[in-house]
Design a protein around this motif. Sequence first.
Motif, PDB file in Angstrom:
ATOM      1  N   ALA A   1       0.949  -1.147  -0.299  1.00 42.24           N
ATOM      2  CA  ALA A   1       0.094   0.052   0.316  1.00 42.24           C
ATOM      3  C   ALA A   1       0.872   1.267   0.059  1.00 42.24           C
ATOM      4  O   ALA A   1       0.493   2.423  -0.375  1.00 42.24           O
ATOM      5  CB  ALA A   1      -0.826  -0.179   1.260  1.00 42.24           C
ATOM      6  N   GLU A   2       2.109   1.085   0.406  1.00 40.11           N
ATOM      7  CA  GLU A   2       2.964   2.362   0.341  1.00 40.11           C
ATOM      8  C   GLU A   2       3.657   2.427  -0.815  1.00 40.11           C
ATOM      9  O   GLU A   2       4.341   3.390  -1.116  1.00 40.11           O
ATOM     10  CB  GLU A   2       3.977   2.003   1.393  1.00 40.11           C
ATOM     11  CG  GLU A   2       3.655   1.753   2.862  1.00 40.11           C
ATOM     12  CD  GLU A   2       2.841   3.085   3.379  1.00 40.11           C
ATOM     13  OE1 GLU A   2       3.395   4.244   2.979  1.00 40.11           O
ATOM     14  OE2 GLU A   2       1.733   3.083   4.239  1.00 40.11           O
ATOM     15  N   LEU A   3       3.541   1.745  -1.921  1.00 36.15           N
ATOM     16  CA  LEU A   3       4.150   1.693  -3.168  1.00 36.15           C
ATOM     17  C   LEU A   3       3.581   2.609  -4.149  1.00 36.15           C
ATOM     18  O   LEU A   3       2.068   2.733  -4.213  1.00 36.15           O
ATOM     19  CB  LEU A   3       4.304   0.377  -3.925  1.00 36.15           C
ATOM     20  CG  LEU A   3       5.067  -0.736  -3.295  1.00 36.15           C
ATOM     21  CD1 LEU A   3       5.039  -1.938  -4.042  1.00 36.15           C
ATOM     22  CD2 LEU A   3       6.612  -0.167  -3.047  1.00 36.15           C
ATOM     23  N   PRO A   4       4.275   3.500  -4.843  1.00 36.83           N
ATOM     24  CA  PRO A   4       3.437   4.255  -5.823  1.00 36.83           C
ATOM     25  C   PRO A   4       2.984   3.061  -6.944  1.00 36.83           C
ATOM     26  O   PRO A   4       3.334   2.176  -7.082  1.00 36.83           O
ATOM     27  CB  PRO A   4       4.612   5.213  -6.471  1.00 36.83           C
ATOM     28  CG  PRO A   4       5.901   4.339  -6.261  1.00 36.83           C
ATOM     29  CD  PRO A   4       5.759   3.565  -4.998  1.00 36.83           C
TER      30      PRO A   4
ATOM     31  N   TYR B   1      11.208   3.733  -8.224  1.00 34.67           N
ATOM     32  CA  TYR B   1      10.315   4.816  -8.973  1.00 34.67           C
ATOM     33  C   TYR B   1      10.759   6.048  -8.636  1.00 34.67           C
ATOM     34  O   TYR B   1      11.092   6.548  -7.601  1.00 34.67           O
ATOM     35  CB  TYR B   1       9.061   4.408  -8.592  1.00 34.67           C
ATOM     36  CG  TYR B   1       8.087   5.397  -9.319  1.00 34.67           C
ATOM     37  CD1 TYR B   1       7.846   5.435 -10.680  1.00 34.67           C
ATOM     38  CD2 TYR B   1       7.288   6.468  -8.540  1.00 34.67           C
ATOM     39  CE1 TYR B   1       7.114   6.338 -11.329  1.00 34.67           C
ATOM     40  CE2 TYR B   1       6.474   7.232  -9.061  1.00 34.67           C
ATOM     41  CZ  TYR B   1       6.349   7.204 -10.680  1.00 34.67           C
ATOM     42  OH  TYR B   1       5.392   8.048 -11.163  1.00 34.67           O
ATOM     43  N   HIS B   2      11.121   6.856  -9.846  1.00 32.35           N
ATOM     44  CA  HIS B   2      11.364   8.170  -9.909  1.00 32.35           C
ATOM     45  C   HIS B   2      10.362   9.139 -10.504  1.00 32.35           C
ATOM     46  O   HIS B   2      10.047   9.390 -11.691  1.00 32.35           O
ATOM     47  CB  HIS B   2      12.566   8.541 -10.895  1.00 32.35           C
ATOM     48  CG  HIS B   2      13.853   7.472 -10.448  1.00 32.35           C
ATOM     49  ND1 HIS B   2      14.925   7.958  -9.520  1.00 32.35           N
ATOM     50  CD2 HIS B   2      14.055   6.014 -10.586  1.00 32.35           C
ATOM     51  CE1 HIS B   2      15.755   6.719  -9.367  1.00 32.35           C
ATOM     52  NE2 HIS B   2      15.216   5.710 -10.149  1.00 32.35           N
ATOM     53  N   GLU B   3       9.396   9.798  -9.424  1.00 32.39           N
ATOM     54  CA  GLU B   3       8.402  10.320  -9.717  1.00 32.39           C
ATOM     55  C   GLU B   3       8.575  11.652 -10.591  1.00 32.39           C
ATOM     56  O   GLU B   3       7.413  11.644 -11.416  1.00 32.39           O
ATOM     57  CB  GLU B   3       7.801  10.771  -8.422  1.00 32.39           C
ATOM     58  CG  GLU B   3       6.316  11.305  -8.308  1.00 32.39           C
ATOM     59  CD  GLU B   3       5.878  11.765  -7.039  1.00 32.39           C
ATOM     60  OE1 GLU B   3       4.565  12.026  -6.862  1.00 32.39           O
ATOM     61  OE2 GLU B   3       6.580  11.704  -6.383  1.00 32.39           O
TER      62      GLU B   3
ATOM     63  N   PRO C   1      14.521   8.969  -5.914  1.00 34.85           N
ATOM     64  CA  PRO C   1      13.823   7.832  -5.950  1.00 34.85           C
ATOM     65  C   PRO C   1      12.656   8.013  -5.009  1.00 34.85           C
ATOM     66  O   PRO C   1      12.855   8.732  -3.929  1.00 34.85           O
ATOM     67  CB  PRO C   1      14.624   6.656  -5.665  1.00 34.85           C
ATOM     68  CG  PRO C   1      15.550   7.333  -4.727  1.00 34.85           C
ATOM     69  CD  PRO C   1      15.923   8.821  -5.486  1.00 34.85           C
ATOM     70  N   HIS C   2      11.451   7.147  -5.049  1.00 34.11           N
ATOM     71  CA  HIS C   2      10.767   7.045  -4.087  1.00 34.11           C
ATOM     72  C   HIS C   2      11.261   6.197  -3.016  1.00 34.11           C
ATOM     73  O   HIS C   2      12.196   5.287  -3.207  1.00 34.11           O
ATOM     74  CB  HIS C   2       9.301   6.072  -4.626  1.00 34.11           C
ATOM     75  CG  HIS C   2       8.212   6.059  -3.786  1.00 34.11           C
ATOM     76  ND1 HIS C   2       8.106   5.151  -2.726  1.00 34.11           N
ATOM     77  CD2 HIS C   2       7.168   6.916  -3.554  1.00 34.11           C
ATOM     78  CE1 HIS C   2       7.008   5.326  -2.033  1.00 34.11           C
ATOM     79  NE2 HIS C   2       6.223   6.107  -2.632  1.00 34.11           N
ATOM     80  N   PRO C   3      10.772   6.531  -1.683  1.00 30.35           N
ATOM     81  CA  PRO C   3      11.390   5.889  -0.451  1.00 30.35           C
ATOM     82  C   PRO C   3      11.242   4.311  -0.602  1.00 30.35           C
ATOM     83  O   PRO C   3      12.252   3.660   0.127  1.00 30.35           O
ATOM     84  CB  PRO C   3      10.379   6.490   0.714  1.00 30.35           C
ATOM     85  CG  PRO C   3      10.111   7.740   0.109  1.00 30.35           C
ATOM     86  CD  PRO C   3       9.717   7.574  -1.297  1.00 30.35           C
ATOM     87  N   TRP C   4      10.305   3.766  -1.169  1.00 27.24           N
ATOM     88  CA  TRP C   4      10.312   2.242  -1.252  1.00 27.24           C
ATOM     89  C   TRP C   4      10.505   1.594  -2.636  1.00 27.24           C
ATOM     90  O   TRP C   4      10.488   2.263  -3.617  1.00 27.24           O
ATOM     91  CB  TRP C   4       8.808   1.900  -0.941  1.00 27.24           C
ATOM     92  CG  TRP C   4       8.409   2.133   0.545  1.00 27.24           C
ATOM     93  CD1 TRP C   4       7.742   3.065   1.054  1.00 27.24           C
ATOM     94  CD2 TRP C   4       8.929   1.202   1.712  1.00 27.24           C
ATOM     95  NE1 TRP C   4       7.627   3.003   2.506  1.00 27.24           N
ATOM     96  CE2 TRP C   4       8.567   2.088   2.837  1.00 27.24           C
ATOM     97  CE3 TRP C   4       9.691   0.059   1.697  1.00 27.24           C
ATOM     98  CZ2 TRP C   4       8.452   1.413   4.012  1.00 27.24           C
ATOM     99  CZ3 TRP C   4       9.840  -0.418   3.256  1.00 27.24           C
ATOM    100  CH2 TRP C   4       9.349   0.276   4.296  1.00 27.24           C
ATOM    101  N   ALA C   5      10.934   0.570  -2.644  1.00 22.97           N
ATOM    102  CA  ALA C   5      11.551  -0.141  -3.925  1.00 22.97           C
ATOM    103  C   ALA C   5      11.136  -1.757  -3.927  1.00 22.97           C
ATOM    104  O   ALA C   5      10.837  -2.215  -2.698  1.00 22.97           O
ATOM    105  CB  ALA C   5      13.175  -0.115  -4.119  1.00 22.97           C
TER     106      ALA C   5
END
Length: 331
Positions: free
Chosen positions: A94-97, A181-183, A157-161
């Motif tokens: 749920a924390e993922l983009p 992920y690079h928003e 990057p997004h904090p999660w991978a």
Amino acid sequence: AAATGAPPALDSHQVMLQRLVVEHHERIRLEAEREAVRLDTRHRASTAAAQRALASATRAQLDGFLFAAHALSTELPPLPPPAAGKHNGPAAAAELPEPLFCLWRATSALLSAWDGAGHFPAGRNSPAENGPLPTLSIEPAPQNSAAAAGGSVLFAPHPWAVSLRGVNGGVNGGAALYFTYHEKVHLIGVVVDGGGGGGVAEGELERSLRSLFPGDDARGLPDERCLLRALAVTHTAATPPQTALPPTAHTPHSTNTHPADTLPGGAVWSGDMGSALAGAVPGVEALGPALPFRWAQWLGGIGPPLGSGREVHSVATVLAALCGWLREQGV
């Protein structure tokens, strides 16, 4: 008069005749321009109508796919969560983009299906039958040292991978892959982790991964839309607030469409402008260890665009190739 080749005027009548000659030539020129504009307008109207028809047909086709997929999903058993990891399961997902969530769910479904079947599908770069399955996890994203050093947030990057690792991948030896992920530019990067276990050096692993799919070596941004987003972000940063461009970053779990492929000022992308604009934004080196492969964008469902002329690989093809690659690294 000299421009038209007429002799010098001798009286008012001659001046009038010369003026009529000049106006006649000007009318001919303007009429030719008007006819060219009319032809261009007809061509653009025809192209727009064809694009609208294609969009309408595509929407109808997608509606059919969604209806069929929903009907099938009601008959399937619930999908089990991926293999246990440090940070895993629906709560962490749920924390993922959105792009990483799509990647995590599609990869999870394929690994579960292959595990249930007892073997991988045959194909290029696929691992041997009954080989160990990689482990899918959700972990903190590796730090982008290049962006941190330059003080840039363009490629942050997004904090999660999402990580894909084998039995000992990236921890006690072997290789592991992190999908970041690079928003700001709406792309997925792939970070190679050699694990520091005395195996193959990370530089060798990167070179090997670059050759996994010929023609896709991550030497540049995956498509022109990423370049346009990067250009819009850098332009916005240099523009006063009262005239800044609208935000172009993708919002995770959002159903909004992405901004049009336009340049600052409203100019539309046309032709091969990549080489002309590449110097206006930081290069892919600013992504740090992340490699922007085109096949990684497909895993997250974000490109490259259909009809772009670039080779498209299915999620199953890419994942089978990655599993085979991980096993080749001694995982």
